[in-house]
Design an enzyme around this catalytic site. Structure first.
Site, PDB file in Angstrom:
ATOM      1  N   ARG A  18       0.812  -1.213   0.000  1.00 47.71           N
ATOM      2  CA  ARG A  18       0.000   0.000   0.000  1.00 47.71           C
ATOM      3  C   ARG A  18       0.849   1.269   0.000  1.00 47.71           C
ATOM      4  NH1 ARG A  18      -5.258   1.620   1.280  1.00 47.71           N
ATOM      5  NH2 ARG A  18      -5.887  -0.494   1.791  1.00 47.71           N
ATOM      6  N   TYR A  19       1.884   1.315   0.813  1.00 47.31           N
ATOM      7  CA  TYR A  19       2.650   2.541   0.999  1.00 47.31           C
ATOM      8  C   TYR A  19       4.062   2.392   0.440  1.00 47.31           C
ATOM      9  CZ  TYR A  19      -1.137   3.343   4.306  1.00 47.31           C
ATOM     10  OH  TYR A  19      -2.363   3.482   4.881  1.00 47.31           O
ATOM     11  N   HIS A  83      20.019 -18.795  11.490  1.00 47.70           N
ATOM     12  CA  HIS A  83      20.943 -17.681  11.201  1.00 47.70           C
ATOM     13  C   HIS A  83      20.798 -17.343   9.719  1.00 47.70           C
ATOM     14  CE1 HIS A  83      24.517 -15.205  10.904  1.00 47.70           C
ATOM     15  NE2 HIS A  83      24.795 -15.379  12.191  1.00 47.70           N
ATOM     16  N   HIS A 156      -2.675  31.673  16.391  1.00 46.08           N
ATOM     17  CA  HIS A 156      -3.480  31.031  17.436  1.00 46.08           C
ATOM     18  C   HIS A 156      -4.810  30.515  16.873  1.00 46.08           C
ATOM     19  CE1 HIS A 156      -0.577  33.126  19.962  1.00 46.08           C
ATOM     20  NE2 HIS A 156      -0.926  34.244  19.338  1.00 46.08           N
ATOM     21  N   GLN A 236      31.500  -4.558  16.800  1.00 42.74           N
ATOM     22  CA  GLN A 236      31.061  -5.594  15.865  1.00 42.74           C
ATOM     23  C   GLN A 236      30.182  -4.998  14.773  1.00 42.74           C
ATOM     24  OE1 GLN A 236      28.227  -9.242  16.605  1.00 42.74           O
ATOM     25  NE2 GLN A 236      30.280  -9.796  17.307  1.00 42.74           N
ATOM     26  N   SER A 286     -17.148   9.363   1.686  1.00 34.22           N
ATOM     27  CA  SER A 286     -17.624   8.704   2.900  1.00 34.22           C
ATOM     28  C   SER A 286     -18.599   7.613   2.512  1.00 34.22           C
ATOM     29  CB  SER A 286     -18.314   9.717   3.826  1.00 34.22           C
ATOM     30  OG  SER A 286     -19.037   9.058   4.858  1.00 34.22           O
ATOM     31  N   ARG A 326      28.933  -4.907  21.514  1.00 37.82           N
ATOM     32  CA  ARG A 326      27.732  -5.161  20.717  1.00 37.82           C
ATOM     33  C   ARG A 326      26.721  -5.986  21.504  1.00 37.82           C
ATOM     34  NH1 ARG A 326      25.431  -7.946  15.721  1.00 37.82           N
ATOM     35  NH2 ARG A 326      23.513  -6.778  15.781  1.00 37.82           N
ATOM     36  N   ARG A 335      14.908  -4.400  11.384  1.00 41.49           N
ATOM     37  CA  ARG A 335      14.263  -4.984  10.209  1.00 41.49           C
ATOM     38  C   ARG A 335      12.978  -4.242   9.858  1.00 41.49           C
ATOM     39  NH1 ARG A 335      16.291 -10.369   9.244  1.00 41.49           N
ATOM     40  NH2 ARG A 335      17.672 -11.031  10.935  1.00 41.49           N
TER      41      ARG A 335
END
Length: 470
Positions: A18-19, A83, A156, A236, A286, A326, A335
């Site tokens: 979507r984005y 891993h 304001h 690291q 709407s 680290r 991620r």
């Protein structure tokens, strides 16, 4: 783990479809990341070949398979060994019958991952800059188009003094130019980890090559091939402060776009109706109220901007809590926060450009607001002229204040503003300035100072800056 955005039985991030643009999604894709990992492994092998550690045949074999990413197979291995980089390495090594054995020689995972992330940060910032350049040009066009068009200014959220539409737009233009400079500076300052091993000491490379000088030369050769500079000191990982700086720059862009979008939402409300988003002929405002023309683009931009504003704090925690050499408690959130910050800002910039290009300005609504409230602001100009004619500033201030309170009561009751008539018929004023001139002085449309000139100057500044840095 392998579910795609089209698998509707599994959660899919809105940033997957979507984005954000296809270009930005590709940049932060799993495939692009793994290609960068392989590119760095290849660069390391090439550097080690130049140092006599590996053979040209081994490097050629690695190079021949550098783009043969097999994510499905890597995920199968990752399910067993837990891993992701080592899983990709095993797939790559298995593909390279001759050169697989020398892959990752001397390296730690972050020698690969952090240099790849630095490359993605730089690529992402470059794309943001491209979007910003287009937005700045589009906004500069609108600034110049509306530079001389008077409108009511608000402080304001109350009527204040007149300004011009172009001058108001120039405020956003100026903010975004600051963002452009900051994103550019941040992009140019991005650095990689280099090749410094498990705690940043480069001990494994010194052991392989036999000297500190040789290890430093290897790092320089590899980083030059990647087109990336390295931090002088690392652990690291590269310093996580870099992520914080990048997200701050992106949050700055989000803040500028948030203000513009919020202002548009205020001005689009029917009570003012001065600005409006483009609205398609088939667009639905709407599900319940067919008449609605909601500012959905501006609301979307503000929604995304609020999210982006929260992300630098996560990056701050990652940097501040990267204890000693680290910890791994930054890995999972990076991620999300890095790609989503870029994708959200990318989406906001694309939407803002379309919105500004098609911005609807209602001249009749501008005039109506000025007619209702502008006279109050123009009393300042009248006061200056009365005093110049010899009147007491304090006495005339009270006269104007009394009439203004009467006029405010009429406006609140839904009547036309009677202030011009009240002041132009007051003998205490007309004995000094004739009624016709009083009415002219109370016409607020020309009471905008040098706002038009400043708006044009801002547009010229932006065009000049962009021309110097195409």
């Amino acid at each position: 783990m392998n579910a795609m955005a089209t698998d509707y039985q599994n959660y899919a991030s809105p940033y997957s479809w979507r984005y954000g643009s296809p270009e930005m999604r590709t940049l932060w894709s799993e495939l692009h990341k793994r290609r960068l990992w392989r590119r760095i492994w290849l660069a390391l092998a090439e550097g080690q070949a130049a140092a006599g550690l590996v053979t040209p045949d081994q490097v050629a074999d690695v190079r021949a398979h550098v783009d043969a990413v097999d994510i499905e197979r890597a995920h199968e291995i990752e399910a067993e060994i837990r891993h992701d980089l080592m899983a990709e390495l095993r797939v790559f090594a298995a593909q390279c019958r001759i050169g697989g054995a020398i892959l990752h020689l001397g390296a730690t995972s972050m020698d690969i991952e952090d240099n790849a992330d630095a490359l993605r940060l730089r690529e992402g910032l470059s794309l943001v800059l491209e979007r910003l350049r287009l937005l700045l040009r589009t906004l500069a066009d609108q600034v110049e188009r509306w530079a001389d068009t008077a409108c009511m200014g608000f402080t304001h959220l109350q009527p204040a003094e007149p300004t011009t539409v172009g001058y108001r737009l120039a405020q956003y233009l100026q903010d975004l130019l600051v963002d452009y400079d900051e994103v550019s500076r941040t992009r140019d300052a991005v650095r990689g980890k280099g090749l410094s091993g498990a705690v940043g000491s480069s001990a494994s490379y010194v052991q392989l090559l036999g000297s500190r000088t040789a290890a430093r030369n290897l790092e320089q050769r590899v980083m030059e091939s990647l087109g990336l500079s390295a931090f002088a000191v690392t652990t690291q990982t590269y310093p996580r402060k870099q992520d914080w700086l990048v997200l701050n720059a992106l949050a700055g862009v989000a803040g500028s776009l948030y203000k513009f979008a919020f202002d548009l939402r205020i001005l689009q409300q029917p009570a003012l109706g001065e600005w409006a988003e483009p609205f398609g002929s088939r667009q639905v405002g709407s599900s319940a109220m067919p008449f609605k023309r909601n500012p959905i683009v501006a609301e979307n931009m503000d929604s995304l901007a609020r999210y982006v504003a929260t992300l630098p704090r996560v990056a701050w925690d990652n940097a501040a809590h990267s204890l000693l050499e680290r910890t791994l408690d930054d890995s999972a959130n990076r991620r999300s926060i890095l790609p989503e910050a870029f994708l959200a800002v990318d989406e906001m910039l694309l939407r803002a450009t379309r919105l500004i290009d098609g911005l609807q300005v209602d001249s009749a609504a501008l005039a109506r607001t000025l007619e209702t409230f502008g006279t109050f602001a123009a009393t300042e100009r009248l006061l200056m002229e009365i005093v110049k004619c010899g009147a007491s500033r304090q006495a005339m201030h009270e006269v104007i204040r009394d009439h203004s309170m009467t006029a405010w009561a009429a406006v609140r009751a839904g009547q036309a503003n009677p202030l011009t008539e009240l002041l132009s018929s007051d003998e205490r004023i007309t004995r000094l300035i004739d009624a016709g001139r009083v009415r002219n002085l109370l016409d607020a449309t020309g009471y905008v100072g040098d706002a038009p000139e400043r708006a044009h100057e801002m547009a010229r500044t932006v065009r000049s800056r962009l021309a110097a840095h195409p």
